[in-house]
Write a protein that holds these residues in place. Structure first.
Motif, PDB file in Angstrom:
ATOM      1  N   GLU A 158      30.796  26.254  12.361  1.00 45.80           N
ATOM      2  CA  GLU A 158      29.927  25.483  11.469  1.00 45.80           C
ATOM      3  C   GLU A 158      29.816  26.146  10.101  1.00 45.80           C
ATOM      4  N   LEU A 159      29.671  27.471  10.094  1.00 46.53           N
ATOM      5  CA  LEU A 159      29.551  28.194   8.827  1.00 46.53           C
ATOM      6  C   LEU A 159      30.832  28.079   8.002  1.00 46.53           C
ATOM      7  N   VAL A 160      31.982  28.214   8.660  1.00 45.23           N
ATOM      8  CA  VAL A 160      33.255  28.084   7.953  1.00 45.23           C
ATOM      9  C   VAL A 160      33.432  26.657   7.450  1.00 45.23           C
ATOM     10  N   ARG A 161      33.052  25.699   8.267  1.00 41.46           N
ATOM     11  CA  ARG A 161      33.185  24.287   7.887  1.00 41.46           C
ATOM     12  C   ARG A 161      32.366  23.985   6.624  1.00 41.46           C
ATOM     13  N   ILE A 162      31.180  24.557   6.546  1.00 39.68           N
ATOM     14  CA  ILE A 162      30.335  24.345   5.367  1.00 39.68           C
ATOM     15  C   ILE A 162      30.959  24.989   4.136  1.00 39.68           C
ATOM     16  N   ARG A 163      31.543  26.177   4.306  1.00 41.09           N
ATOM     17  CA  ARG A 163      32.191  26.842   3.164  1.00 41.09           C
ATOM     18  C   ARG A 163      33.392  26.039   2.671  1.00 41.09           C
ATOM     19  N   ILE A 164      34.146  25.469   3.599  1.00 38.91           N
ATOM     20  CA  ILE A 164      35.276  24.629   3.202  1.00 38.91           C
ATOM     21  C   ILE A 164      34.770  23.412   2.437  1.00 38.91           C
ATOM     22  N   ALA A 165      33.690  22.813   2.924  1.00 36.37           N
ATOM     23  CA  ALA A 165      33.120  21.644   2.250  1.00 36.37           C
ATOM     24  C   ALA A 165      32.674  21.996   0.834  1.00 36.37           C
ATOM     25  N   ILE A 166      32.118  23.180   0.659  1.00 38.01           N
ATOM     26  CA  ILE A 166      31.692  23.612  -0.678  1.00 38.01           C
ATOM     27  C   ILE A 166      32.893  23.697  -1.613  1.00 38.01           C
ATOM     28  N   GLU A 167      33.990  24.271  -1.118  1.00 40.63           N
ATOM     29  CA  GLU A 167      35.191  24.389  -1.944  1.00 40.63           C
ATOM     30  C   GLU A 167      35.780  23.018  -2.265  1.00 40.63           C
ATOM     31  N   VAL A 168      35.747  22.114  -1.294  1.00 39.03           N
ATOM     32  CA  VAL A 168      36.229  20.753  -1.536  1.00 39.03           C
ATOM     33  C   VAL A 168      35.367  20.078  -2.599  1.00 39.03           C
ATOM     34  N   GLY A 169      34.050  20.248  -2.494  1.00 39.73           N
ATOM     35  CA  GLY A 169      33.141  19.650  -3.459  1.00 39.73           C
ATOM     36  C   GLY A 169      33.305  20.205  -4.858  1.00 39.73           C
ATOM     37  N   ASN A 170      33.773  21.444  -4.955  1.00 41.64           N
ATOM     38  CA  ASN A 170      33.997  22.059  -6.268  1.00 41.64           C
ATOM     39  C   ASN A 170      35.334  21.655  -6.880  1.00 41.64           C
ATOM     40  N   THR A 171      36.166  20.986  -6.089  1.00 35.06           N
ATOM     41  CA  THR A 171      37.525  20.682  -6.535  1.00 35.06           C
ATOM     42  C   THR A 171      37.786  19.191  -6.694  1.00 35.06           C
ATOM     43  N   ARG A 173      36.670  14.917  -6.706  1.00 36.12           N
ATOM     44  CA  ARG A 173      35.673  13.869  -6.924  1.00 36.12           C
ATOM     45  C   ARG A 173      35.742  12.838  -5.805  1.00 36.12           C
ATOM     46  N   SER A 174      36.904  12.719  -5.196  1.00 30.66           N
ATOM     47  CA  SER A 174      37.078  11.835  -4.046  1.00 30.66           C
ATOM     48  C   SER A 174      38.217  12.365  -3.197  1.00 30.66           C
ATOM     49  N   ILE A 175      38.147  12.085  -1.904  1.00 32.91           N
ATOM     50  CA  ILE A 175      39.167  12.561  -0.974  1.00 32.91           C
ATOM     51  C   ILE A 175      39.220  11.598   0.196  1.00 32.91           C
ATOM     52  N   THR A 176      40.394  11.410   0.767  1.00 32.41           N
ATOM     53  CA  THR A 176      40.515  10.497   1.897  1.00 32.41           C
ATOM     54  C   THR A 176      39.844  11.095   3.128  1.00 32.41           C
ATOM     55  N   ALA A 177      39.281  10.220   3.934  1.00 35.03           N
ATOM     56  CA  ALA A 177      38.620  10.678   5.157  1.00 35.03           C
ATOM     57  C   ALA A 177      39.616  11.363   6.089  1.00 35.03           C
ATOM     58  N   GLU A 178      40.852  10.888   6.089  1.00 35.45           N
ATOM     59  CA  GLU A 178      41.875  11.473   6.961  1.00 35.45           C
ATOM     60  C   GLU A 178      42.128  12.933   6.612  1.00 35.45           C
ATOM     61  N   ASN A 179      42.271  13.214   5.322  1.00 35.87           N
ATOM     62  CA  ASN A 179      42.496  14.600   4.905  1.00 35.87           C
ATOM     63  C   ASN A 179      41.284  15.472   5.211  1.00 35.87           C
ATOM     64  N   LEU A 180      40.105  14.937   4.937  1.00 35.42           N
ATOM     65  CA  LEU A 180      38.898  15.724   5.157  1.00 35.42           C
ATOM     66  C   LEU A 180      38.685  16.013   6.638  1.00 35.42           C
ATOM     67  N   GLU A 181      39.054  15.069   7.493  1.00 31.82           N
ATOM     68  CA  GLU A 181      38.950  15.296   8.936  1.00 31.82           C
ATOM     69  C   GLU A 181      39.777  16.503   9.360  1.00 31.82           C
ATOM     70  N   SER A 182      40.995  16.600   8.830  1.00 37.10           N
ATOM     71  CA  SER A 182      41.868  17.716   9.209  1.00 37.10           C
ATOM     72  C   SER A 182      41.387  19.023   8.591  1.00 37.10           C
ATOM     73  N   TRP A 183      40.844  18.960   7.385  1.00 41.26           N
ATOM     74  CA  TRP A 183      40.380  20.180   6.721  1.00 41.26           C
ATOM     75  C   TRP A 183      39.114  20.735   7.352  1.00 41.26           C
ATOM     76  N   LEU A 184      38.276  19.848   7.883  1.00 40.79           N
ATOM     77  CA  LEU A 184      37.018  20.280   8.495  1.00 40.79           C
ATOM     78  C   LEU A 184      37.103  20.352  10.014  1.00 40.79           C
ATOM     79  N   ASP A 185      38.237  19.926  10.559  1.00 37.78           N
ATOM     80  CA  ASP A 185      38.434  19.896  12.010  1.00 37.78           C
ATOM     81  C   ASP A 185      37.363  19.048  12.689  1.00 37.78           C
TER      82      ASP A 185
END
Length: 245
Positions: A158-171, A173-185
């Protein structure tokens, strides 16, 4: 920005050790080890105190506790992209490094379970730092040893998932749900939508996840103006009127 040596959740007795000569006393290793266990349980991280413990292990190799060291490294993964993992890794014996430089270190790296554990955690760190998030999760799930190495860290995924989300949010403005699913597992679309809305505060727009504008992901034009005065060309102009020698 919080100072490197500060930690709001640090107990008073740990603060006293770090600010005194006892930080170099080998007898304090047990106190620091208990503090590492506490960090694993309450999801905090005190890099400065952990480095002090690793420094004691460096000065007193006979006191080193492999489980404590791997817990420190696993905790450091949960605060990427900070340099915590690299700082901790630099204080470990050379035989534990990913690319041992001596024959003796290479021999040790082939026979030690501790070395294998450190190198596996280093692999995870490399994947996170290089933003290979999908590969990170597949690697984490590929070997039971990874589960053993992170078992003591409460809420590791959970902690790693939140850190990944922070980096995604900093990079993005929009992202496909499919990609985000794989990045967040997160393999369930329903679970993904709940995570991005409740945890991240983002918006779901069909197959896209919309990230609100922030100072990191906002596209800003940069206007550069230069003022060049004639005096700056004085030397060039003078050379133009000089007679050849």
């Amino acid at each position: 920005m919080v100072a490197f040596d500060k930690c709001e959740t640090r107990p008073a007795h740990i603060e006293a050790i770090l600010n005194g000569l006892d930080r170099y006393n080998p007898e304090t290793t047990t106190v620091f080890q208990d503090y590492v266990t506490q960090q694993c349980e309450d999801r905090t991280f005190d890099c400065y105190a952990n480095l002090a413990l690793l420094k004691l292990f460096q000065f007193n190799p006979h006191l080193i506790q492999p489980d404590t060291v791997t817990n420190i490294l696993a905790k450091a993964l949960t605060v990427f992209p900070s340099p915590a993992f690299s700082l901790c890794l630099a204080l470990l014996p050379t035989s534990t490094q990913p690319f041992p430089s001596t024959t003796e270190a290479q021999a040790a790296s082939q026979t030690s379970d501790f070395v294998e554990s450190v190198q596996k955690l280093t692999r995870l760190s490399t994947l996170l730092e290089s933003a290979q998030y999908a590969q990170f999760w597949s690697t984490l799930n590929s070997d039971d040893l990874y589960a053993d190495l992170t078992a003591d860290v409460a809420g590791f995924e959970e902690l790693v998932r939140i850190r990944i989300a922070i980096e995604v949010g900093n990079t993005f403005r929009s992202i496909t749900a499919e990609n985000l699913e794989s990045w967040l597992d997160i393999r369930s679309r329903e679970a993904l939508d709940k995570f991005v809305v409740d945890v991240c505060g983002w918006k779901v727009d069909g197959t896209l996840i919309r990230v609100p504008t922030n100072k990191e992901n906002e596209a800003r034009s940069e206007v550069k103006s230069e003022h060049v005065g004639i005096e700056q060309f004085g030397r060039v102009i003078r050379r133009g009127f000089e007679l050849p020698a």
